[in-house]
Design a protein around this motif. Structure first.
Motif, PDB file in Angstrom:
ATOM      1  N   SER A  58       0.816  -1.209   0.000  1.00 38.53           N
ATOM      2  CA  SER A  58       0.000   0.000   0.000  1.00 38.53           C
ATOM      3  C   SER A  58       0.847   1.256   0.000  1.00 38.53           C
ATOM      4  CB  SER A  58      -0.917   0.012   1.231  1.00 38.53           C
ATOM      5  OG  SER A  58      -0.176   0.087   2.426  1.00 38.53           O
ATOM      6  N   GLY A  59       2.101   1.093   0.325  1.00 39.98           N
ATOM      7  CA  GLY A  59       3.014   2.212   0.454  1.00 39.98           C
ATOM      8  C   GLY A  59       3.244   2.544   1.910  1.00 39.98           C
ATOM      9  N   VAL A  60       4.505   2.834   2.256  1.00 39.54           N
ATOM     10  CA  VAL A  60       4.850   3.104   3.645  1.00 39.54           C
ATOM     11  C   VAL A  60       5.871   4.232   3.674  1.00 39.54           C
ATOM     12  CG1 VAL A  60       6.693   1.369   3.667  1.00 39.54           C
ATOM     13  CG2 VAL A  60       5.588   2.030   5.813  1.00 39.54           C
ATOM     14  N   ALA A  61       5.834   5.006   4.738  1.00 35.33           N
ATOM     15  CA  ALA A  61       6.773   6.115   4.908  1.00 35.33           C
ATOM     16  C   ALA A  61       7.373   6.084   6.307  1.00 35.33           C
ATOM     17  CB  ALA A  61       6.079   7.454   4.675  1.00 35.33           C
ATOM     18  N   HIS A  62       8.630   6.516   6.396  1.00 33.68           N
ATOM     19  CA  HIS A  62       9.326   6.682   7.663  1.00 33.68           C
ATOM     20  C   HIS A  62       9.961   8.068   7.667  1.00 33.68           C
ATOM     21  CE1 HIS A  62       9.118   2.288   8.299  1.00 33.68           C
ATOM     22  NE2 HIS A  62       9.432   2.196   7.014  1.00 33.68           N
ATOM     23  N   HIS A  63      10.058   8.664   8.829  1.00 34.13           N
ATOM     24  CA  HIS A  63      10.709   9.958   8.929  1.00 34.13           C
ATOM     25  C   HIS A  63      12.212   9.803   8.656  1.00 34.13           C
ATOM     26  CE1 HIS A  63       7.289  12.310  10.363  1.00 34.13           C
ATOM     27  NE2 HIS A  63       6.944  11.240  11.073  1.00 34.13           N
ATOM     28  N   THR A  64      12.755  10.680   7.842  1.00 38.78           N
ATOM     29  CA  THR A  64      14.180  10.637   7.516  1.00 38.78           C
ATOM     30  C   THR A  64      14.968  11.349   8.616  1.00 38.78           C
ATOM     31  OG1 THR A  64      13.624  10.753   5.158  1.00 38.78           O
ATOM     32  CG2 THR A  64      15.913  11.184   5.783  1.00 38.78           C
ATOM     33  N   PRO A  65      15.921  10.666   9.248  1.00 37.56           N
ATOM     34  CA  PRO A  65      16.678  11.315  10.327  1.00 37.56           C
ATOM     35  C   PRO A  65      17.565  12.436   9.790  1.00 37.56           C
ATOM     36  CG  PRO A  65      16.950   8.914  10.376  1.00 37.56           C
ATOM     37  CD  PRO A  65      16.307   9.257   9.064  1.00 37.56           C
ATOM     38  N   GLU A  66      17.827  13.425  10.633  1.00 41.77           N
ATOM     39  CA  GLU A  66      18.811  14.442  10.295  1.00 41.77           C
ATOM     40  C   GLU A  66      20.160  13.757  10.082  1.00 41.77           C
ATOM     41  OE1 GLU A  66      18.532  17.662   9.678  1.00 41.77           O
ATOM     42  OE2 GLU A  66      16.365  17.426   9.879  1.00 41.77           O
ATOM     43  N   GLY A  67      20.887  14.218   9.093  1.00 36.52           N
ATOM     44  CA  GLY A  67      22.177  13.612   8.780  1.00 36.52           C
ATOM     45  C   GLY A  67      22.115  12.564   7.697  1.00 36.52           C
ATOM     46  N   VAL A  68      20.912  12.238   7.221  1.00 40.32           N
ATOM     47  CA  VAL A  68      20.755  11.290   6.113  1.00 40.32           C
ATOM     48  C   VAL A  68      20.174  12.055   4.929  1.00 40.32           C
ATOM     49  CG1 VAL A  68      19.705   9.141   5.318  1.00 40.32           C
ATOM     50  CG2 VAL A  68      20.353   9.394   7.728  1.00 40.32           C
ATOM     51  N   ARG A  88      14.102   1.608  10.571  1.00 38.16           N
ATOM     52  CA  ARG A  88      14.412   2.822  11.335  1.00 38.16           C
ATOM     53  C   ARG A  88      15.772   2.703  12.012  1.00 38.16           C
ATOM     54  NH1 ARG A  88       8.620   2.868  11.849  1.00 38.16           N
ATOM     55  NH2 ARG A  88       8.640   1.402  13.582  1.00 38.16           N
ATOM     56  N   ASN A  89      16.118   1.503  12.467  1.00 36.54           N
ATOM     57  CA  ASN A  89      17.422   1.291  13.082  1.00 36.54           C
ATOM     58  C   ASN A  89      18.539   1.486  12.061  1.00 36.54           C
ATOM     59  OD1 ASN A  89      19.255   0.358  15.251  1.00 36.54           O
ATOM     60  ND2 ASN A  89      19.522  -1.419  13.919  1.00 36.54           N
ATOM     61  N   ILE A  90      18.331   0.981  10.844  1.00 42.45           N
ATOM     62  CA  ILE A  90      19.333   1.165   9.799  1.00 42.45           C
ATOM     63  C   ILE A  90      19.522   2.648   9.495  1.00 42.45           C
ATOM     64  CG2 ILE A  90      19.740   0.834   7.317  1.00 42.45           C
ATOM     65  CD1 ILE A  90      18.611  -2.000   7.680  1.00 42.45           C
ATOM     66  N   ALA A  91      18.438   3.385   9.401  1.00 42.10           N
ATOM     67  CA  ALA A  91      18.540   4.827   9.143  1.00 42.10           C
ATOM     68  C   ALA A  91      19.301   5.526  10.262  1.00 42.10           C
ATOM     69  CB  ALA A  91      17.146   5.427   8.973  1.00 42.10           C
ATOM     70  N   ARG A  92      19.060   5.108  11.504  1.00 45.64           N
ATOM     71  CA  ARG A  92      19.795   5.708  12.622  1.00 45.64           C
ATOM     72  C   ARG A  92      21.284   5.380  12.549  1.00 45.64           C
ATOM     73  NH1 ARG A  92      14.813   4.516  15.573  1.00 45.64           N
ATOM     74  NH2 ARG A  92      15.554   2.422  16.037  1.00 45.64           N
ATOM     75  N   LEU A  93      21.622   4.172  12.114  1.00 43.09           N
ATOM     76  CA  LEU A  93      23.028   3.807  11.967  1.00 43.09           C
ATOM     77  C   LEU A  93      23.704   4.643  10.892  1.00 43.09           C
ATOM     78  CD1 LEU A  93      22.737  -0.094  12.191  1.00 43.09           C
ATOM     79  CD2 LEU A  93      23.849   1.403  13.867  1.00 43.09           C
ATOM     80  N   VAL A  94      22.981   4.900   9.806  1.00 43.47           N
ATOM     81  CA  VAL A  94      23.520   5.768   8.750  1.00 43.47           C
ATOM     82  C   VAL A  94      23.743   7.175   9.293  1.00 43.47           C
ATOM     83  CG1 VAL A  94      23.077   6.807   6.504  1.00 43.47           C
ATOM     84  CG2 VAL A  94      22.497   4.406   6.890  1.00 43.47           C
ATOM     85  N   ALA A  95      22.752   7.698   9.993  1.00 44.00           N
ATOM     86  CA  ALA A  95      22.853   9.053  10.540  1.00 44.00           C
ATOM     87  C   ALA A  95      24.019   9.177  11.509  1.00 44.00           C
ATOM     88  CB  ALA A  95      21.545   9.436  11.224  1.00 44.00           C
ATOM     89  N   LEU A 141      27.095   3.130   9.502  1.00 37.53           N
ATOM     90  CA  LEU A 141      26.784   2.350   8.305  1.00 37.53           C
ATOM     91  C   LEU A 141      26.770   3.316   7.120  1.00 37.53           C
ATOM     92  CD1 LEU A 141      24.039  -0.388   8.028  1.00 37.53           C
ATOM     93  CD2 LEU A 141      24.450   1.202   6.164  1.00 37.53           C
ATOM     94  N   ARG A 142      27.482   2.975   6.075  1.00 34.79           N
ATOM     95  CA  ARG A 142      27.518   3.848   4.899  1.00 34.79           C
ATOM     96  C   ARG A 142      26.953   3.114   3.690  1.00 34.79           C
ATOM     97  NH1 ARG A 142      31.543   3.160   1.235  1.00 34.79           N
ATOM     98  NH2 ARG A 142      33.077   1.523   1.697  1.00 34.79           N
ATOM     99  N   VAL A 143      26.391   3.867   2.781  1.00 37.18           N
ATOM    100  CA  VAL A 143      25.800   3.293   1.576  1.00 37.18           C
ATOM    101  C   VAL A 143      26.534   3.857   0.356  1.00 37.18           C
ATOM    102  CG1 VAL A 143      23.700   2.901   0.263  1.00 37.18           C
ATOM    103  CG2 VAL A 143      23.566   3.229   2.740  1.00 37.18           C
ATOM    104  N   PRO A 144      27.375   3.050  -0.284  1.00 43.17           N
ATOM    105  CA  PRO A 144      28.045   3.537  -1.495  1.00 43.17           C
ATOM    106  C   PRO A 144      27.020   3.732  -2.617  1.00 43.17           C
ATOM    107  CG  PRO A 144      29.093   1.526  -0.650  1.00 43.17           C
ATOM    108  CD  PRO A 144      27.786   1.682   0.052  1.00 43.17           C
ATOM    109  N   ILE A 145      26.971   4.911  -3.177  1.00 39.68           N
ATOM    110  CA  ILE A 145      26.098   5.179  -4.317  1.00 39.68           C
ATOM    111  C   ILE A 145      26.966   5.172  -5.568  1.00 39.68           C
ATOM    112  CG2 ILE A 145      24.548   6.850  -5.394  1.00 39.68           C
ATOM    113  CD1 ILE A 145      23.642   7.645  -2.610  1.00 39.68           C
ATOM    114  N   ALA A 146      26.762   4.157  -6.386  1.00 40.55           N
ATOM    115  CA  ALA A 146      27.617   3.956  -7.547  1.00 40.55           C
ATOM    116  C   ALA A 146      27.329   4.936  -8.663  1.00 40.55           C
ATOM    117  CB  ALA A 146      27.456   2.522  -8.064  1.00 40.55           C
ATOM    118  N   ALA A 147      26.055   5.325  -8.832  1.00 46.48           N
ATOM    119  CA  ALA A 147      25.690   6.210  -9.945  1.00 46.48           C
ATOM    120  C   ALA A 147      24.353   6.859  -9.669  1.00 46.48           C
ATOM    121  CB  ALA A 147      25.628   5.423 -11.255  1.00 46.48           C
ATOM    122  N   THR A 148      24.192   8.070 -10.156  1.00 45.00           N
ATOM    123  CA  THR A 148      22.904   8.752 -10.114  1.00 45.00           C
ATOM    124  C   THR A 148      22.549   9.191 -11.531  1.00 45.00           C
ATOM    125  OG1 THR A 148      23.908  10.910  -9.693  1.00 45.00           O
ATOM    126  CG2 THR A 148      23.300   9.584  -7.779  1.00 45.00           C
TER     127      THR A 148
END
Length: 323
Positions: free
Chosen positions: A124-134, A275-282, A286-293
């Motif tokens: 149905s679609g889901v949303a989470h608040h994006t932490p500051e720093g992400v 949400r825990n993963i987002a907090r780890l990124v913030a 935990l880092r997410v390599p972005i190969a291309a945009t």
């Protein structure tokens, strides 16, 4: 209803869609469509970035596969998104216009706007608040791959005494699985192509080339007993893990089925996993390599790159200026 209109022409919105037939990148079209509206219990998100996953093109490869996922023409594309709430429907709580959010909207995320349930799920679609720093690009890579990695690692229940073999460790799910396993204290052996060795080391894995002779190469690492295994590509890693003496209950797959071996997907992840993963990124753990945009106009080229499955990191589509 709260609402704010900016930038995009009122009443119209762009969306990447399959119109006449499902298929490969050549079947995708960027269309001008009616702007969706938030209904009862829903919010509308102005999308700034959409992350691509293998499941996006797998489930829309042909009509029969699409039907298994409840998809029919015309159909959108992509599931992971990040952006800003710009409309709150009646009865929707927990969100306000201007909130930064990220989440999943099954096969409709690559669009200027998505409408999701304020209390929903991937379908149905889901949303989470994006932490500051992400940032939005990073947030748009988290939902499917992060949830899948978390669900699989929950099956394995890793700890400091474990050595885990992760097959396909350099891919989109592997980026999360390797780092989450290291955060749990486990030693990680990651399979990949020889050219991916530096990428795997940067994530915290000990690289080993996949293919014939993998079992012997792992033994040659002198890493002690392998106690758990995660196959992110098919079933080859399952068979190697069995040869190394790993019991079936401590092996997990996400893309293959082997009798006696547990399987996991993002829908199995606990409610706090993402949400825990987002907090780890913030927090910078935990880092997410972005190969291309890519800009949304280049969606076909982006999907071709992602579908080749040789990308060290994630591929992201830009739709609006990032916050």
């Amino acid at each position: 209803m709260q609402q704010r209109d900016e930038g995009v022409r009122q009443g119209r919105s762009r969306a990447v869609r399959f119109v006449e037939a499902f298929g490969g990148p050549e079947a995708l079209t960027l269309q001008d469509v009616p702007e969706p509206q938030a209904g009862e219990g829903q919010i509308r998100v102005r999308v700034t970035a959409a992350g691509l996953n293998p499941m996006d093109w797998f489930m829309t490869a042909d009509a029969e596969t699409a039907a298994r996922f409840g998809l029919s023409l015309p159909c959108g594309f992509g599931t992971d998104y990040a952006g800003v709430v710009d409309q709150v429907g009646p009865g929707a709580t927990g969100y306000a216009v201007g909130d930064r959010v990220f989440g999943a909207a099954l096969s409709r995320a690559v669009a200027d706007h998505v409408v999701v349930d304020a209390d929903g799920n991937i379908a149905s679609g889901v949303a989470h608040h994006t932490p500051e720093g992400v940032d939005d690009r990073t947030a748009a890579t988290l939902p499917i791959a992060g949830s899948t990695a978390a669900a699989a690692l929950a099956v394995l229940d890793l700890g400091p005494d474990d050595t885990v073999l992760i097959g396909g460790a350099g891919g989109g799910v592997g980026v999360f699985a390797v780092q989450l396993a290291r955060i749990a204290g486990a030693r990680v052996i990651g399979t990949g192509s020889p050219s991916s060795a530096d990428h795997l080391r940067s994530l915290g894995a000990e690289p080993v080339a996949y293919g014939e002779g993998l079992t012997d190469r792992i033994r040659d690492l002198d890493a002690g007993p392998v106690t758990a295994a995660l196959d992110l590509h098919g079933t080859d890693t399952v068979h190697v893990a069995r040869e190394l003496g790993v019991p079936d209950g401590r092996i997990c797959t996400i893309a293959g089925v082997v009798e006696g071996v547990p399987a996991a997907n993002g829908a199995n992840a606990g409610p706090e996993a993402l949400r825990n993963i987002a907090r780890l990124v913030a927090a910078g753990r935990l880092r997410v390599p972005i190969a291309a945009t890519f800009p949304v106009d280049d969606i076909r080229e982006a999907v071709e790159l992602q579908a080749a499955r040789h990308v060290a990191g994630k591929v992201v589509i830009d739709l609006q200026p990032r916050r």
